[in-house]
Write a protein that holds these residues in place. Structure first.
Motif, PDB file in Angstrom:
ATOM      1  N   ARG A 170       0.910  -1.284   0.228  1.00  0.00           N
ATOM      2  CA  ARG A 170       0.034   0.052   0.096  1.00  0.00           C
ATOM      3  C   ARG A 170       0.915   1.282  -0.263  1.00  0.00           C
ATOM      4  O   ARG A 170       0.634   2.426  -0.724  1.00  0.00           O
ATOM      5  CB  ARG A 170      -0.858  -0.041   1.174  1.00  0.00           C
ATOM      6  N   GLU A 171       1.817   1.198   0.818  1.00  0.00           N
ATOM      7  CA  GLU A 171       2.545   2.425   1.009  1.00  0.00           C
ATOM      8  C   GLU A 171       3.384   2.991  -0.235  1.00  0.00           C
ATOM      9  O   GLU A 171       3.178   4.047  -0.509  1.00  0.00           O
ATOM     10  CB  GLU A 171       3.624   2.130   2.242  1.00  0.00           C
ATOM     11  N   ILE A 172       3.986   1.986  -0.988  1.00  0.00           N
ATOM     12  CA  ILE A 172       4.680   2.404  -2.055  1.00  0.00           C
ATOM     13  C   ILE A 172       3.637   3.024  -3.178  1.00  0.00           C
ATOM     14  O   ILE A 172       3.861   3.932  -3.850  1.00  0.00           O
ATOM     15  CB  ILE A 172       5.367   1.097  -2.807  1.00  0.00           C
ATOM     16  N   VAL A 173       2.575   2.353  -3.205  1.00  0.00           N
ATOM     17  CA  VAL A 173       1.801   2.529  -4.291  1.00  0.00           C
ATOM     18  C   VAL A 173       0.923   4.017  -4.231  1.00  0.00           C
ATOM     19  O   VAL A 173       0.902   4.796  -4.723  1.00  0.00           O
ATOM     20  CB  VAL A 173       0.494   1.472  -4.422  1.00  0.00           C
ATOM     21  N   GLU A 174       0.429   4.247  -2.761  1.00  0.00           N
ATOM     22  CA  GLU A 174       0.014   5.368  -2.169  1.00  0.00           C
ATOM     23  C   GLU A 174       0.735   6.355  -2.431  1.00  0.00           C
ATOM     24  O   GLU A 174       0.361   7.410  -3.010  1.00  0.00           O
ATOM     25  CB  GLU A 174      -0.533   5.186  -0.885  1.00  0.00           C
ATOM     26  N   ASN A 175       2.077   6.341  -2.204  1.00  0.00           N
ATOM     27  CA  ASN A 175       2.977   7.234  -2.374  1.00  0.00           C
ATOM     28  C   ASN A 175       3.204   7.834  -3.837  1.00  0.00           C
ATOM     29  O   ASN A 175       2.944   8.988  -3.948  1.00  0.00           O
ATOM     30  CB  ASN A 175       4.334   6.797  -1.724  1.00  0.00           C
ATOM     31  N   LYS A 176       3.248   6.921  -4.623  1.00  0.00           N
ATOM     32  CA  LYS A 176       3.627   7.181  -5.956  1.00  0.00           C
ATOM     33  C   LYS A 176       2.279   7.699  -6.671  1.00  0.00           C
ATOM     34  O   LYS A 176       2.486   8.885  -7.595  1.00  0.00           O
ATOM     35  CB  LYS A 176       3.609   5.657  -6.819  1.00  0.00           C
ATOM     36  N   ILE A 177       1.056   7.091  -6.286  1.00  0.00           N
ATOM     37  CA  ILE A 177      -0.289   7.948  -7.097  1.00  0.00           C
ATOM     38  C   ILE A 177      -0.401   9.062  -6.371  1.00  0.00           C
ATOM     39  O   ILE A 177      -0.768  10.143  -7.315  1.00  0.00           O
ATOM     40  CB  ILE A 177      -1.331   7.041  -6.991  1.00  0.00           C
ATOM     41  N   VAL A 178      -0.171   9.501  -5.258  1.00  0.00           N
ATOM     42  CA  VAL A 178      -0.640  10.658  -4.561  1.00  0.00           C
ATOM     43  C   VAL A 178       0.296  11.842  -5.133  1.00  0.00           C
ATOM     44  O   VAL A 178      -0.072  13.042  -5.557  1.00  0.00           O
ATOM     45  CB  VAL A 178      -0.787  10.836  -3.113  1.00  0.00           C
ATOM     46  N   ASN A 179       1.660  11.593  -5.276  1.00  0.00           N
ATOM     47  CA  ASN A 179       2.474  12.271  -5.893  1.00  0.00           C
ATOM     48  C   ASN A 179       2.325  12.678  -7.264  1.00  0.00           C
ATOM     49  O   ASN A 179       2.482  13.838  -7.991  1.00  0.00           O
ATOM     50  CB  ASN A 179       3.927  11.964  -6.140  1.00  0.00           C
ATOM     51  N   LEU A 180       2.079  11.564  -8.202  1.00  0.00           N
ATOM     52  CA  LEU A 180       1.759  11.754  -9.462  1.00  0.00           C
ATOM     53  C   LEU A 180       0.478  12.739  -9.800  1.00  0.00           C
ATOM     54  O   LEU A 180       0.396  13.412 -10.597  1.00  0.00           O
ATOM     55  CB  LEU A 180       1.261  10.279  -9.975  1.00  0.00           C
ATOM     56  N   GLU A 198      -0.744  14.990  -7.617  1.00  0.00           N
ATOM     57  CA  GLU A 198      -0.344  16.346  -7.384  1.00  0.00           C
ATOM     58  C   GLU A 198       0.076  16.992  -8.667  1.00  0.00           C
ATOM     59  O   GLU A 198       0.029  18.234  -8.783  1.00  0.00           O
ATOM     60  CB  GLU A 198       0.604  16.195  -6.247  1.00  0.00           C
ATOM     61  N   ASN A 199       1.043  16.397  -9.315  1.00  0.00           N
ATOM     62  CA  ASN A 199       1.680  16.783 -10.173  1.00  0.00           C
ATOM     63  C   ASN A 199       0.862  16.975 -11.616  1.00  0.00           C
ATOM     64  O   ASN A 199       0.996  18.281 -12.319  1.00  0.00           O
ATOM     65  CB  ASN A 199       2.817  16.105 -10.667  1.00  0.00           C
ATOM     66  N   ARG A 200      -0.009  15.993 -11.764  1.00  0.00           N
ATOM     67  CA  ARG A 200      -0.877  16.156 -12.828  1.00  0.00           C
ATOM     68  C   ARG A 200      -1.874  17.090 -12.680  1.00  0.00           C
ATOM     69  O   ARG A 200      -2.218  17.882 -13.983  1.00  0.00           O
ATOM     70  CB  ARG A 200      -1.722  14.613 -12.754  1.00  0.00           C
ATOM     71  N   ARG A 201      -2.410  17.518 -11.587  1.00  0.00           N
ATOM     72  CA  ARG A 201      -3.392  18.537 -11.585  1.00  0.00           C
ATOM     73  C   ARG A 201      -2.999  19.923 -12.288  1.00  0.00           C
ATOM     74  O   ARG A 201      -3.776  20.639 -12.692  1.00  0.00           O
ATOM     75  CB  ARG A 201      -3.576  18.893 -10.033  1.00  0.00           C
ATOM     76  N   LYS A 202      -1.612  20.033 -12.099  1.00  0.00           N
ATOM     77  CA  LYS A 202      -1.076  21.227 -12.635  1.00  0.00           C
ATOM     78  C   LYS A 202      -1.073  21.434 -14.079  1.00  0.00           C
ATOM     79  O   LYS A 202      -0.713  22.672 -14.939  1.00  0.00           O
ATOM     80  CB  LYS A 202       0.273  21.639 -11.890  1.00  0.00           C
ATOM     81  N   ASN A 203      -1.016  19.975 -14.840  1.00  0.00           N
ATOM     82  CA  ASN A 203      -0.834  20.128 -16.405  1.00  0.00           C
ATOM     83  C   ASN A 203      -1.954  19.712 -16.810  1.00  0.00           C
ATOM     84  O   ASN A 203      -2.236  18.626 -17.323  1.00  0.00           O
ATOM     85  CB  ASN A 203       0.389  19.014 -16.557  1.00  0.00           C
ATOM     86  N   VAL A 204      -3.095  20.515 -16.830  1.00  0.00           N
ATOM     87  CA  VAL A 204      -4.162  20.375 -17.638  1.00  0.00           C
ATOM     88  C   VAL A 204      -4.211  19.771 -19.025  1.00  0.00           C
ATOM     89  O   VAL A 204      -3.457  20.425 -19.774  1.00  0.00           O
ATOM     90  CB  VAL A 204      -5.097  21.608 -17.595  1.00  0.00           C
ATOM     91  N   GLN A 205      -4.659  18.601 -19.297  1.00  0.00           N
ATOM     92  CA  GLN A 205      -4.880  18.435 -20.759  1.00  0.00           C
ATOM     93  C   GLN A 205      -5.911  18.853 -21.384  1.00  0.00           C
ATOM     94  O   GLN A 205      -6.783  19.313 -21.100  1.00  0.00           O
ATOM     95  CB  GLN A 205      -4.992  16.785 -20.602  1.00  0.00           C
ATOM     96  N   LYS A 206      -5.758  18.424 -22.940  1.00  0.00           N
ATOM     97  CA  LYS A 206      -6.897  19.107 -23.764  1.00  0.00           C
ATOM     98  C   LYS A 206      -8.099  18.192 -24.012  1.00  0.00           C
ATOM     99  O   LYS A 206      -7.585  16.906 -24.161  1.00  0.00           O
ATOM    100  CB  LYS A 206      -6.122  19.326 -25.172  1.00  0.00           C
ATOM    101  N   ILE A 207      -9.138  18.787 -24.128  1.00  0.00           N
ATOM    102  CA  ILE A 207     -10.283  17.758 -24.306  1.00  0.00           C
ATOM    103  C   ILE A 207     -10.332  17.425 -25.922  1.00  0.00           C
ATOM    104  O   ILE A 207     -10.030  18.264 -26.796  1.00  0.00           O
ATOM    105  CB  ILE A 207     -11.564  18.564 -24.066  1.00  0.00           C
ATOM    106  N   SER A 208     -10.365  16.048 -26.246  1.00  0.00           N
ATOM    107  CA  SER A 208     -10.164  15.772 -27.699  1.00  0.00           C
ATOM    108  C   SER A 208     -11.217  14.607 -27.952  1.00  0.00           C
ATOM    109  O   SER A 208     -11.927  14.045 -27.173  1.00  0.00           O
ATOM    110  CB  SER A 208      -8.835  15.228 -28.043  1.00  0.00           C
ATOM    111  N   LEU A 209     -11.341  14.610 -29.335  1.00  0.00           N
ATOM    112  CA  LEU A 209     -12.077  13.470 -29.456  1.00  0.00           C
ATOM    113  C   LEU A 209     -11.244  11.888 -29.659  1.00  0.00           C
ATOM    114  O   LEU A 209     -10.298  11.703 -30.594  1.00  0.00           O
ATOM    115  CB  LEU A 209     -12.752  13.589 -30.874  1.00  0.00           C
TER     116      LEU A 209
END
Ligand code: ADP
Ligand code: MG
Length: 367
Positions: free
Chosen positions: A191-201, A203-214
């Motif tokens: 759990r610890e490793i996975v949770e750590n990875k996803i939470v960090n990921l 946090e970073n992802r929120r800042k890089n808004v992606q484009k809505i596409s078909l």
């Protein structure tokens, strides 16, 4: 499949002067029986006659759903052809009657079968697809909104009408929510490793808004015609969603999903597990075509891959909780033992990717 359905469709298309020896069955998916109509002076056509029974169940005639499906394909084909000349059929039409539903489109060739592709052909085809999807994702869709596409009686629209930033944050919240379901479950994984990875990921992802596409949710090899240097896409399942997320979905499908699902009856005949190295090369080519050598984009794509594994693990976990599996789930995912085993596979992959850096992913995957 009754001959009557085929004759009726040919009549409706006003192709009565076509001799039956010029009509041959060329394929079949879960939803359509597919015929090629050879013509003397014009391009060959493909007739897709809708099955009345799919996944072992009689399918009710639902006009709105059919219009939604076929209009979406039409729009997808049009936009795709603007991005890459003739990658999809240039003609597509459909006919709806309670007693007979069929579509007609250009024949896109026979293509090579997956297991006959050489390593370099697989890479080239993947690269071509990656380059195409990059252009396709950059284009602003003609359909407004987000999510599932629906026919509102006049035109197609995305079901969700909120502002992009809001949708993006919700998308990120969703992953944290499913992460929480898995970490608070009785499943065995680090759990610890996975949770750590996803939470960090995230946090970073929120800042890089992606484009809505078909985007296309059905990129399985059954819907790709492997003509070398001239790949074609058919039978899309479009939706409006984020660009990199769905580039990640392609990589996830070819590197993980297809081999992992090959024991389910829906996919058994394709033996994707025996062709996993070819699928892998297609995915490698795809990444090369989609991201070129942009290191940052590569990292983001890998993050999307990890999130698809997380979602897959969650969906398997949720399905196992249900007391009984419906016939479609049984065919597509397999029985509870298969689902349990695949869940373990997902959790292992998630753990490994949470430990690995992208460099090992490159090497392990033969990029
Ligand atoms: N336009 C086309 N050109 C060439 N082959 C096609 C075409 N459409 C379908 N096929 C063949 O028929 C098969 C099943 O067609 P598909 O449209 O994917 O059915 P389904 O909607 O049931 O998934 C494909 O895998 C492909 O081999
Ligand atoms: Mg198909």
């Amino acid at each position: 499949m009754k001959d009557d359905d085929l004759k009726n469709a040919i009549e409706k298309l006003e192709l009565e002067n076509i001799k039956m020896e010029h009509v041959s069955k060329i394929g079949e998916g879960a939803w359509h029986n597919v015929y090629k109509i050879e013509r003397n002076l014009e391009k060959d056509l493909v007739l897709r006659i809708r099955k009345k029974i799919a996944y072992g169940q009689l399918q009710a005639y639902k006009e709105i759903d059919l219009i939604t499906e076929y209009e979406s394909s039409k729009v997808y084909y049009q936009q795709a052809n603007q991005c890459s000349f003739n990658i999809c059929p240039s003609v597509f039409d459909y006919f709806l009657e309670e007693s007979s539903v069929f579509t007609v489109e250009c024949f896109m060739g026979k293509g090579k079968i997956l297991q006959c592709l050489s390593d370099s052909e697989a890479f080239t085809i993947g690269k071509e697809l990656g380059e195409f999807f990059k252009v396709m994702h950059r284009k602003n869709p003609d359909i407004q909104g987000f999510g599932n596409i629906i026919w509102n009686g006049k035109y197609l629209e995305g079901k969700v009408k909120q502002e992009t930033n809001y949708i993006w944050q919700k998308d990120n919240d969703f992953y944290l929510c499913i992460l929480n379901s898995l970490t608070t479950s009785d499943l065995t994984f680090n759990r610890e490793i996975v949770e750590n990875k996803i939470v960090n990921l995230i946090e970073n992802r929120r800042k890089n808004v992606q484009k809505i596409s078909l985007v296309n949710q059905d990129v399985t090899p059954e819907n790709i015609i492997f003509n070398i240097d001239n790949v074609s896409l058919i039978d899309p399942f479009p939706r409006l969603d984020f660009d990199l997320k769905y580039a990640g979905y392609f990589v996830f499908s070819y590197k993980f999903l297809l081999p992992a699902y090959s024991n389910a009856s829906r996919y058994r005949k394709h033996a994707y597990n025996q062709n996993s190295s070819i699928l892998n090369r297609i995915a490698d080519g795809f990444m090369n075509g989609y991201i070129s050598d942009n290191e940052n984009l590569y990292k983001c794509l890998l993050d999307e891959y990890i999130l698809w594994i997380l979602l897959e693990a969650y969906e398997h976990y949720e399905t196992l909780i249900e007391s009984e599996l419906d016939p479609k789930t049984l065919q597509q995912m397999g029985d509870k033992d298969m689902i349990k085993n695949r869940l373990t596979l997902c959790l292992n992959e998630l753990e490994n990717l949470s430990l690995d850096n992208s460099f090992t992913f490159f090497n392990k995957r033969g990029f």
